[in-house]
Design a protein around this motif. Structure first.
Motif, mmCIF file in Angstrom:
data_model
loop_
_atom_site.group_PDB
_atom_site.id
_atom_site.type_symbol
_atom_site.label_atom_id
_atom_site.label_comp_id
_atom_site.label_asym_id
_atom_site.label_seq_id
_atom_site.Cartn_x
_atom_site.Cartn_y
_atom_site.Cartn_z
ATOM 1 N N THR A 48 0.724 -1.271 -0.060
ATOM 2 C CA THR A 48 -0.033 0.091 0.138
ATOM 3 C C THR A 48 0.620 1.074 -0.109
ATOM 4 O O THR A 48 1.327 1.623 0.955
ATOM 5 N N PRO A 49 0.925 1.950 -1.070
ATOM 6 C CA PRO A 49 2.113 3.081 -1.180
ATOM 7 C C PRO A 49 1.847 4.199 0.035
ATOM 8 O O PRO A 49 2.799 4.550 0.658
ATOM 9 N N SER A 73 3.910 -8.877 -1.839
ATOM 10 C CA SER A 73 2.717 -8.608 -2.716
ATOM 11 C C SER A 73 2.806 -9.427 -4.263
ATOM 12 O O SER A 73 1.600 -9.554 -4.795
ATOM 13 N N MET A 74 3.960 -9.934 -4.607
ATOM 14 C CA MET A 74 4.114 -10.539 -5.973
ATOM 15 C C MET A 74 3.460 -11.932 -6.007
ATOM 16 O O MET A 74 2.934 -12.432 -7.244
ATOM 17 N N VAL A 130 -5.059 2.178 -1.860
ATOM 18 C CA VAL A 130 -5.236 0.920 -2.530
ATOM 19 C C VAL A 130 -4.298 0.059 -2.324
ATOM 20 O O VAL A 130 -3.165 0.169 -2.996
ATOM 21 N N PRO A 131 -4.223 -1.155 -1.798
ATOM 22 C CA PRO A 131 -3.315 -2.350 -1.567
ATOM 23 C C PRO A 131 -2.974 -2.664 -2.956
ATOM 24 O O PRO A 131 -3.799 -3.150 -3.884
ATOM 25 N N MET A 132 -1.801 -2.824 -3.376
ATOM 26 C CA MET A 132 -0.983 -3.607 -4.652
ATOM 27 C C MET A 132 -0.850 -4.929 -4.428
ATOM 28 O O MET A 132 -0.191 -5.212 -3.520
ATOM 29 N N LEU A 133 -1.257 -5.762 -5.264
ATOM 30 C CA LEU A 133 -0.855 -7.405 -5.124
ATOM 31 C C LEU A 133 -0.906 -7.897 -6.468
ATOM 32 O O LEU A 133 -1.758 -7.676 -7.329
ATOM 33 N N TRP A 202 -0.066 0.599 -14.794
ATOM 34 C CA TRP A 202 1.678 1.179 -14.801
ATOM 35 C C TRP A 202 2.464 0.181 -14.067
ATOM 36 O O TRP A 202 3.491 0.378 -14.669
ATOM 37 N N ALA A 203 1.926 -0.696 -13.386
ATOM 38 C CA ALA A 203 2.982 -1.777 -13.020
ATOM 39 C C ALA A 203 3.172 -2.641 -14.098
ATOM 40 O O ALA A 203 4.433 -3.273 -14.291
#
Length: 225
Positions: A48-49, A73-74, A130-133, A202-203
């Motif tokens: 989460t940034p 998170s990967m 927003v969590p990134m996963l 964008w990831a």
């Protein structure tokens, strides 16, 4: 378009690629088994940034523990479709990239692509809550490397044409190039709603670019005799 397989056979058993798929499957099973504790699991392992920035403000950039979500998170996924789609792409394209790099270099390559993907998304939305996963960013790097290494390879693809599904062979550079352009366009549109959840396009862009660049640096050089 749904890729089914490519036409290039790997010369060696892709042990690292299979291990990565197995780790993602294990992590996804842990998510399913978490039940009501899933929010705790996501909070502890997704990136989460905004949370990361708060930690940096308190501890500085060199605190190693706060970087853990960039790796953990990967291996998380937001649902079965997210998991299945990622694993399909990794299964089809990862073995040939590993075959080119060798097991250890491929492992390093994969995590560097995932890190590049996460940093790209983070740089664009550093204050997102927003969590990134997901493995999508690292797998995007695999796609970028494949596009560089095997642009003319044929990818057997399921394509909807009018009301019917057709199986056709498409050059890798076409299907992967189309995918990459689609990520850029989609990322540009989501920039209008940066605080909402959804796909971290964008990831994907950052991972693909990292993979295309890193494969040029990391692949073994042919020695003239």
């Amino acid at each position: 378009m749904i890729p089914i397989r490519d036409t290039i056979r790997a010369r060696r058993w892709p042990v690292v690629n299979y291990a990565l798929i197995a780790l993602c499957a294990w992590a996804f099973w842990r998510e399913l088994a978490a039940g009501s504790d899933i929010d705790v699991l996501i909070e502890g392992h997704a990136l989460t940034p905004a949370t990361f920035m708060k930690s940096v403000a308190r501890h500085g950039w060199l605190e190693l523990a706060q970087w853990k979500p960039f790796v953990s998170s990967m291996f998380l996924h937001a649902g079965f479709a997210h998991f299945a789609g990622n694993m399909l792409f990794l299964w089809i394209f990862g073995d040939n990239v590993e075959d080119t790099l060798g097991a250890f270099r491929y492992l390093c390559f994969y995590f560097l692509c995932g890190l590049g993907a996460a940093l790209t998304q983070f740089a664009i939305q550093p204050h997102s809550t927003v969590p990134m996963l997901g493995a999508s960013g690292a797998i995007a790097g695999v796609l970028g490397a494949y596009a560089v290494l095997f642009p003319g390879a044929r990818v057997v693809t399921l394509v909807p044409i009018v009301f019917f599904l057709q199986i056709i062979e498409i050059p890798a550079i076409v299907i992967l190039g189309y995918w990459f352009v689609l990520q850029i366009l989609s990322g540009s549109l989501t920039a209008l709603t940066p605080t909402q959840g959804g796909t971290a396009f964008w990831a994907h862009v950052g991972g693909f670019a990292a993979g295309a660049f890193l494969i040029l640096l990391m692949r073994p050089r042919k020695v003239a005799v």
